[in-house]
Design a protein around this motif. Sequence first.
Motif, PDB file in Angstrom:
ATOM      1  N   GLU A 136      52.753 -41.464 -76.810  1.00 57.51           N
ATOM      2  CA  GLU A 136      51.725 -42.104 -77.630  1.00 57.51           C
ATOM      3  C   GLU A 136      50.917 -42.988 -76.692  1.00 57.51           C
ATOM      4  OE1 GLU A 136      51.437 -44.446 -81.919  1.00 57.51           O
ATOM      5  OE2 GLU A 136      53.333 -44.419 -80.810  1.00 57.51           O
ATOM      6  N   VAL A 137      49.606 -42.762 -76.616  1.00 59.23           N
ATOM      7  CA  VAL A 137      48.757 -43.469 -75.643  1.00 59.23           C
ATOM      8  C   VAL A 137      47.869 -44.470 -76.368  1.00 59.23           C
ATOM      9  CG1 VAL A 137      47.017 -43.233 -73.838  1.00 59.23           C
ATOM     10  CG2 VAL A 137      48.782 -41.470 -74.107  1.00 59.23           C
ATOM     11  N   ILE A 138      47.886 -45.697 -75.884  1.00 58.50           N
ATOM     12  CA  ILE A 138      47.039 -46.766 -76.430  1.00 58.50           C
ATOM     13  C   ILE A 138      46.115 -47.266 -75.330  1.00 58.50           C
ATOM     14  CG2 ILE A 138      47.038 -49.143 -77.306  1.00 58.50           C
ATOM     15  CD1 ILE A 138      49.579 -48.525 -78.809  1.00 58.50           C
ATOM     16  N   HIS A 139      44.818 -47.360 -75.651  1.00 51.63           N
ATOM     17  CA  HIS A 139      43.815 -47.866 -74.696  1.00 51.63           C
ATOM     18  C   HIS A 139      43.417 -49.270 -75.107  1.00 51.63           C
ATOM     19  CE1 HIS A 139      39.413 -48.076 -73.315  1.00 51.63           C
ATOM     20  NE2 HIS A 139      40.180 -48.286 -72.260  1.00 51.63           N
ATOM     21  N   HIS A 140      43.375 -50.186 -74.122  1.00 53.02           N
ATOM     22  CA  HIS A 140      42.981 -51.568 -74.380  1.00 53.02           C
ATOM     23  C   HIS A 140      41.988 -52.008 -73.318  1.00 53.02           C
ATOM     24  CE1 HIS A 140      43.394 -55.809 -75.557  1.00 53.02           C
ATOM     25  NE2 HIS A 140      43.480 -56.085 -74.268  1.00 53.02           N
ATOM     26  N   LYS A 141      40.882 -52.602 -73.755  1.00 57.64           N
ATOM     27  CA  LYS A 141      39.903 -53.188 -72.838  1.00 57.64           C
ATOM     28  C   LYS A 141      40.331 -54.610 -72.508  1.00 57.64           C
ATOM     29  CE  LYS A 141      36.254 -50.355 -72.210  1.00 57.64           C
ATOM     30  NZ  LYS A 141      35.655 -50.049 -70.886  1.00 57.64           N
ATOM     31  N   LEU A 142      40.613 -54.842 -71.243  1.00 57.15           N
ATOM     32  CA  LEU A 142      41.081 -56.158 -70.828  1.00 57.15           C
ATOM     33  C   LEU A 142      40.005 -57.220 -70.998  1.00 57.15           C
ATOM     34  CD1 LEU A 142      43.086 -55.212 -67.608  1.00 57.15           C
ATOM     35  CD2 LEU A 142      44.034 -55.995 -69.788  1.00 57.15           C
ATOM     36  N   ARG A 143      40.448 -58.411 -71.418  1.00 56.75           N
ATOM     37  CA  ARG A 143      39.569 -59.569 -71.597  1.00 56.75           C
ATOM     38  C   ARG A 143      40.051 -60.699 -70.682  1.00 56.75           C
ATOM     39  NH1 ARG A 143      41.527 -60.306 -77.526  1.00 56.75           N
ATOM     40  NH2 ARG A 143      43.417 -60.103 -76.252  1.00 56.75           N
ATOM     41  N   PRO A 144      39.202 -61.691 -70.397  1.00 54.57           N
ATOM     42  CA  PRO A 144      39.635 -62.787 -69.517  1.00 54.57           C
ATOM     43  C   PRO A 144      40.885 -63.503 -70.017  1.00 54.57           C
ATOM     44  CG  PRO A 144      37.255 -62.814 -69.763  1.00 54.57           C
ATOM     45  CD  PRO A 144      37.759 -61.787 -70.719  1.00 54.57           C
ATOM     46  N   GLN A 145      41.094 -63.553 -71.324  1.00 58.51           N
ATOM     47  CA  GLN A 145      42.282 -64.241 -71.860  1.00 58.51           C
ATOM     48  C   GLN A 145      43.556 -63.417 -71.758  1.00 58.51           C
ATOM     49  OE1 GLN A 145      39.537 -63.330 -73.596  1.00 58.51           O
ATOM     50  NE2 GLN A 145      39.961 -63.048 -75.785  1.00 58.51           N
ATOM     51  N   ASP A 146      43.425 -62.134 -71.380  1.00 62.84           N
ATOM     52  CA  ASP A 146      44.607 -61.292 -71.171  1.00 62.84           C
ATOM     53  C   ASP A 146      45.143 -61.568 -69.766  1.00 62.84           C
ATOM     54  OD1 ASP A 146      44.066 -60.185 -73.654  1.00 62.84           O
ATOM     55  OD2 ASP A 146      42.923 -58.515 -72.810  1.00 62.84           O
ATOM     56  N   VAL A 200      37.792 -61.289 -62.132  1.00 59.92           N
ATOM     57  CA  VAL A 200      37.280 -59.927 -61.974  1.00 59.92           C
ATOM     58  C   VAL A 200      37.034 -59.291 -63.336  1.00 59.92           C
ATOM     59  CG1 VAL A 200      37.849 -57.600 -61.171  1.00 59.92           C
ATOM     60  CG2 VAL A 200      38.344 -59.586 -59.726  1.00 59.92           C
ATOM     61  N   ILE A 201      37.948 -59.499 -64.269  1.00 56.19           N
ATOM     62  CA  ILE A 201      37.794 -58.929 -65.612  1.00 56.19           C
ATOM     63  C   ILE A 201      36.567 -59.507 -66.302  1.00 56.19           C
ATOM     64  CG2 ILE A 201      38.846 -58.835 -67.909  1.00 56.19           C
ATOM     65  CD1 ILE A 201      41.582 -58.722 -66.470  1.00 56.19           C
ATOM     66  N   GLY A 202      36.368 -60.814 -66.157  1.00 58.14           N
ATOM     67  CA  GLY A 202      35.189 -61.441 -66.755  1.00 58.14           C
ATOM     68  C   GLY A 202      33.899 -60.911 -66.147  1.00 58.14           C
ATOM     69  N   ALA A 203      33.880 -60.719 -64.815  1.00 63.03           N
ATOM     70  CA  ALA A 203      32.693 -60.185 -64.146  1.00 63.03           C
ATOM     71  C   ALA A 203      32.400 -58.762 -64.605  1.00 63.03           C
ATOM     72  CB  ALA A 203      32.893 -60.226 -62.631  1.00 63.03           C
ATOM     73  N   CYS A 204      33.457 -57.957 -64.778  1.00 67.48           N
ATOM     74  CA  CYS A 204      33.271 -56.579 -65.262  1.00 67.48           C
ATOM     75  C   CYS A 204      32.711 -56.573 -66.673  1.00 67.48           C
ATOM     76  CB  CYS A 204      34.600 -55.829 -65.226  1.00 67.48           C
ATOM     77  SG  CYS A 204      35.221 -55.488 -63.566  1.00 67.48           S
ATOM     78  N   GLN A 205      33.168 -57.488 -67.487  1.00 68.65           N
ATOM     79  CA  GLN A 205      32.655 -57.586 -68.853  1.00 68.65           C
ATOM     80  C   GLN A 205      31.169 -57.917 -68.853  1.00 68.65           C
ATOM     81  OE1 GLN A 205      34.957 -60.405 -71.157  1.00 68.65           O
ATOM     82  NE2 GLN A 205      36.034 -58.757 -72.233  1.00 68.65           N
ATOM     83  N   ASN A 206      30.786 -58.862 -67.990  1.00 66.97           N
ATOM     84  CA  ASN A 206      29.369 -59.250 -67.924  1.00 66.97           C
ATOM     85  C   ASN A 206      28.496 -58.099 -67.457  1.00 66.97           C
ATOM     86  OD1 ASN A 206      30.013 -61.851 -68.770  1.00 66.97           O
ATOM     87  ND2 ASN A 206      30.287 -62.601 -66.669  1.00 66.97           N
ATOM     88  N   GLU A 207      29.009 -57.294 -66.514  1.00 65.33           N
ATOM     89  CA  GLU A 207      28.248 -56.149 -66.027  1.00 65.33           C
ATOM     90  C   GLU A 207      28.035 -55.115 -67.131  1.00 65.33           C
ATOM     91  OE1 GLU A 207      30.169 -54.491 -62.646  1.00 65.33           O
ATOM     92  OE2 GLU A 207      29.863 -56.270 -61.377  1.00 65.33           O
ATOM     93  N   GLU A 208      29.062 -54.922 -67.964  1.00 67.52           N
ATOM     94  CA  GLU A 208      28.939 -53.959 -69.050  1.00 67.52           C
ATOM     95  C   GLU A 208      27.945 -54.427 -70.097  1.00 67.52           C
ATOM     96  OE1 GLU A 208      32.785 -53.185 -70.614  1.00 67.52           O
ATOM     97  OE2 GLU A 208      33.475 -52.094 -68.831  1.00 67.52           O
ATOM     98  N   LEU A 209      27.841 -55.751 -70.247  1.00 66.96           N
ATOM     99  CA  LEU A 209      26.871 -56.293 -71.204  1.00 66.96           C
ATOM    100  C   LEU A 209      25.451 -56.148 -70.675  1.00 66.96           C
ATOM    101  CD1 LEU A 209      28.767 -59.535 -72.325  1.00 66.96           C
ATOM    102  CD2 LEU A 209      28.546 -57.393 -73.577  1.00 66.96           C
TER     103      LEU A 209
END
Length: 550
Positions: A412-422, A541-550
Amino acid sequence: AIPVRSSRLPLLSDAMPAPAHLFPLIRNCEISRICSTACYCHHKHLCCLSSHFAHGHFRYAPQKKFAALYRPKENFNHFIHARDYASTPQRFYLTPPQVNSILKANEYSFKVPEFDGKNVSSVLGFDSNQLPANAPIEDRRSAATCLQTRGMLLGVFDGHAGCACAQAVSERLFYYIAVSLLPHETLLEIENAVESGRALLPILQWHKHPNDYFSKEASKLYFNSLRTYWQELIDLNSGETTDVKEALINAFKRLDNDISLEAQVGDPNSFLNYLVLRVAFSGATACVAHVDGVDLHIANTGDSRAMLGVQEEDGSWSAVNLSYDHNAQNEHEVERVKMEHPKSEEKSLVKQDRLLGLLMPFRAFGDVKFKWSIELQKRVVESGPDQLNDNEYTKFIPPNYHTPPYLTAEPEVIHHKLRPQDKFLVLATDGLWETMHRQDVARIVGEYLTGVHHQQPIAVGGYKVTLGQMHGLLTERRARISSVFEDQNAATHLIRHAVGNNEFGTVDHERLSKMLSLPEELARMYRDDITIIVVQFNSHVIGACQNEEL
């Protein structure tokens, strides 16, 4: 040195008289065989294997003849205070250095370089550790960096009926996943290199503890099976980008299919022939993480778990489940099993919370006794080596066995988008989750990683505590906080709590010492093997990736 226990182990307390026929066995030093079977039975399953199988414990319901040896793990507090540990009144305890030596024997840490050559990693590093209960330990762990694609793979594997299947899966699964993720051009390049005898492109960079070994004898067999798989992927090339979820599912299923096929075909080498049969007739669950940037995929087969540690705005910690147990406590899993078989079998499929009344996990690698037809099982056993043919377990057919397969390795595969609070991920076999709630795991790891300890009111759980006792608890907590970060490994720190926590939720050195000094034949009565990987994320790094996607 760790003190040696007296050979006169008072296995059974006065409240639990021993059957008379057991005493000759105890005197003849066969207690290990008797006790290891009984202690695993109450928790998971019965093992009736001999030779290489004999030390495994199959996840079956307990046999009646071992009922007198049953002792629930919850009664450990009574047990450690009621029994003598040696033939003399003197009590032996492990010293703190001895405890640390045991806890840290299998720990491993890896720090990811800030720039790994392709991209800045969202993973800062990971800590892992194992604490055996079975002898030998049936758990395995793996961690590797994908070199031809992006990302990191980490996984824990819980074996049953021995360690053979868990060992094979820990060696092989990541290669199958990595190959499944490779683009068509890279697969062609690798195949051409094999054809021409040139050096192969490295696919994985392993991060291994010295105890995490590879089976050299089976390497050629494993490579040939893997090569057949990538040749098929080349032939089936669709030109589309590989989906990570699909790659994980295909890799799990294909490896399990290869384990089954290798056992059916056999090998002219007698050692390898017996090895592939041991792997197929034993079993293993698997919980694997693939981390690539902010994309976290968890592929789970069985009852190991993945849990995300999240730091809230007020600094507290919460736990997010990223996997679901595949057992009788999962209603959706029970319904899935029932949907795959005729309605006439509905009452016999799940009995006493076990598949066919025998197996605890509803998904696993290997375990061909729940997958092969009766005819195939008989043919393989009869044509196999004497060790297999003479074994009562391998000839045993599960009851109400009408429409196999009853078991699957499909994850069973679960996908999660990492956030800065993770902040971190915990992968662990069920030996941890049986002793600790996920919220406690999140808090303990979170406080360890940040160095910030949030004081909670001391809970006494209904116990009558005198003022002097409360003072002792507060003094103990203050001393514990001053040394709480002596562990250099988050997984070790978590195991210390899992094994040593008392009824007040604090690490009790006396309890920890007693648990770690239990003889091998008794340890499995009170806990399972524990294997843990703690992955720490890079929030920046996760926060920077999030900003790039936005």
